[in-house]
Design an enzyme around this catalytic site. Structure first.
Site: not given
Length: 530
Positions: A31, A105-106
């Site tokens: 990221g 995260n996701g």
């Protein structure tokens, strides 16, 4: 797709922020849009620093010195659902109940349903478009039902069970309850990776880390670590050993295969699968297919598209018995191209990112190997660069099958119609990108490269359109709507940059010009112990 990290240090007199910053550098590839750290001091007070930009830009020495406490979490954002506004930098925080900070995260695929539930039933205010804020508020509302001044591990596990029963999609999360400790949990399909490790100190006390990839655990001396199982949660109190619980029954275990193709670092091991070894296998399988469909001695040289495809390309060359050469030199100060929201910016970025060496292309039939082909814009530019460098023929091989559908679990590839593989044959794709031939990895071969006796299924919806969790009605349309809004915002921001005397290219090309709107909140909330 994001990077998440959480650490509990045994020594309460040591600040965890420097180690969180170092860990962020190992996860920066996950990221590059925003970064954030939240720490917790001895009295349960939270300290925060987050903003848009790379970790090195957000976490300056002055800001880091104000992050106090031996417990903390970190997030590195890769923009997916939601916008790229500074307000959506994580970790997110809710004051009630108890003070909870969360990194996610996701992507959740039932976000519309969750937003309506929080608005109409629970009456919790949602301030952003991020599904991560929805997830946090669902968890907070479940904890609120206990109506206690203090909670225990049992209450937290129960709240997690109810939360995970309500949300659907991909999620690996690390959360911090102020004055209490860390919480980690993973979705029932294990789509997104999450590991926990322990490090024994000289006085036999133990530090604990929760992270997206094994590489950061190993780098920090956490020698004993394992993956969280699908549907499993762990609670690490500020003192004491971790407690694990299977809070929901695991479903079909299906990690996202794109972790192995592209996103994870090659030196990571996820769910027992070496990313490096899987990419070697991809090169072997790809070479076998090339031998079946191409003439002997038709390829003079194999050249990788830096960097992710390097391992597979080298093994492909070895298997084919063809020389391997580094034909492109990469400018390492340019970010990943498909993250950029504007097509014109993406084209010009490829030229700034890579430079072709004429000596490796001139008068040769070249096989270019990349990890995948997404929009085709980058591939088209690379093929053109190879021809300009003197290549006679340019063949293009992809370690992944044709990407024909949207990625809904945290990788912002493109809207479906913008994918070069959407409704096109391989011959049509080769014409679009200007290659003499395009060779794709077969899906079953890709699965064989990654599977183990324990993991036989993978999330492959980008190739088949069949997603492991299913999707809500209008979810894809909602994603495309958000992307369109983001693009308009980016165009406005770029216009402002032009008005300020900076060209769009200059703002993208020079990392020092990234607009870092970091904030440091000292003593955000004094929530006390629970």
């Amino acid at each position: 797709m994001c990077g998440i990290l959480g650490i509990v240090l045994a020594n309460q007199d040591v600040n965890v922020a420097p180690e969180l910053f170092e860990g962020a550098m190992f996860l920066q590839h996950r990221g590059q849009d925003a970064a954030g750290i939240v720490t917790c001091g001895s009295k349960g007070r939270l300290y925060q620093c987050k903003g848009n930009g790379m970790a090195r830009d957000v976490f300056t020495q002055k800001r880091m010195s104000n992050l106090i406490g031996n417990i903390g979490i970190c997030h590195l954002r890769y923009p997916t659902a939601g916008s790229s506004a500074g307000s959506e930098a994580q970790p997110f925080y809710v004051n009630s109940p108890y003070g909870i900070s969360l990194s996610h995260n996701g992507n959740l695929v039932n976000s519309i349903e969750l937003r309506n539930h929080l608005d109409e039933v629970v009456h919790r205010h949602i301030n952003t478009d991020s599904d991560s804020e929805l997830l946090l508020n669902i968890f907070a509302s479940e904890l609120d039902k206990f109506n206690k001044s203090r909670v225990n591990n049992g209450d937290l596990f129960t709240a997690l069970s109810e939360t995970m029963g309500r949300i659907r999609g991909a999620y690996a999360c690390v959360a911090m309850l102020a004055g209490y400790g860390l919480i980690g949990f993973r979705d029932p399909n294990g789509i997104r990776p999450l590991l926990i490790g322990e490090r024994v100190n000289k006085d036999n006390s133990k530090d604990f880390m929760i992270a997206s990839e094994s590489v950061v655990l190993k780098a920090h001396g956490f020698k004993k670590f394992r993956d969280l199982n699908p549907g499993e949660a762990v609670i690490i109190k500020k003192t004491g050993e971790p407690e694990f619980k299977q809070v929901v029954q695991p479903k079909l275990f299906a990690p996202d295969i794109f972790e192995y193709v592209y996103f994870a670092r090659p030196d990571s091991v996820l769910d027992g699968v070496s990313v490096y070894r899987s990419r070697i296998e991809m090169g072997i399988k790809l070479a076998a297919k090339i031998q079946k469909i191409m003439k002997e001695n038709e390829i003079d040289v194999v050249i990788p598209v830096p960097d992710t495809a390097r391992t597979s390309a080298f093994q492909c060359a070895v298997s084919l018995g063809v020389p391997y050469r580094e034909g492109f030199v990469k400018n390492r100060y340019i970010g990943r191209t498909f993250i950029m929201p504007n097509q014109q910016e993406r084209r010009s970025s490829v030229r700034r990112k890579l430079n072709a060496m004429d000596s490796e292309f001139e008068n040769k039939n070249v096989l270019l190997v990349d990890d995948s082909i997404v929009r085709g814009t980058t591939s088209k530019e690379i093929v053109a660069m190879a021809r300009e460098a003197g290549a006679k023929k340019v063949f293009f091989a992809s370690c992944a099958p044709p990407i024909r559908f949207n990625h809904i679990y945290g990788i912002d590839l493109a809207d479906t119609k913008a994918l070069v593989g959407f409704n096109r044959s391989e011959e049509e794709i080769s014409k679009v990108i200007g290659a003499d031939k395009v060779i794709y990895q077969d899906l079953q071969d890709l699965i064989e490269c990654c599977k183990t006796p324990e993991i036989k299924n993978f999330e492959v919806g980008v190739f088949t359109g069949n997603y492991i969790t299913g999707i809500e009605d209008n979810y894809l349309q909602e994603l495309e709507k958000i992307r369109a809004q983001n693009q308009r915002l980016q165009e406005i921001q770029n216009g402002e940059n032009l008005n300020n005397g900076f060209s769009v290219d200059a703002c993208i090309d020079q990392s020092d010009m990234i607009d870092v709107k970091a904030e440091v909140d000292i003593s955000i909330y004094n929530t006390g112990d629970h």
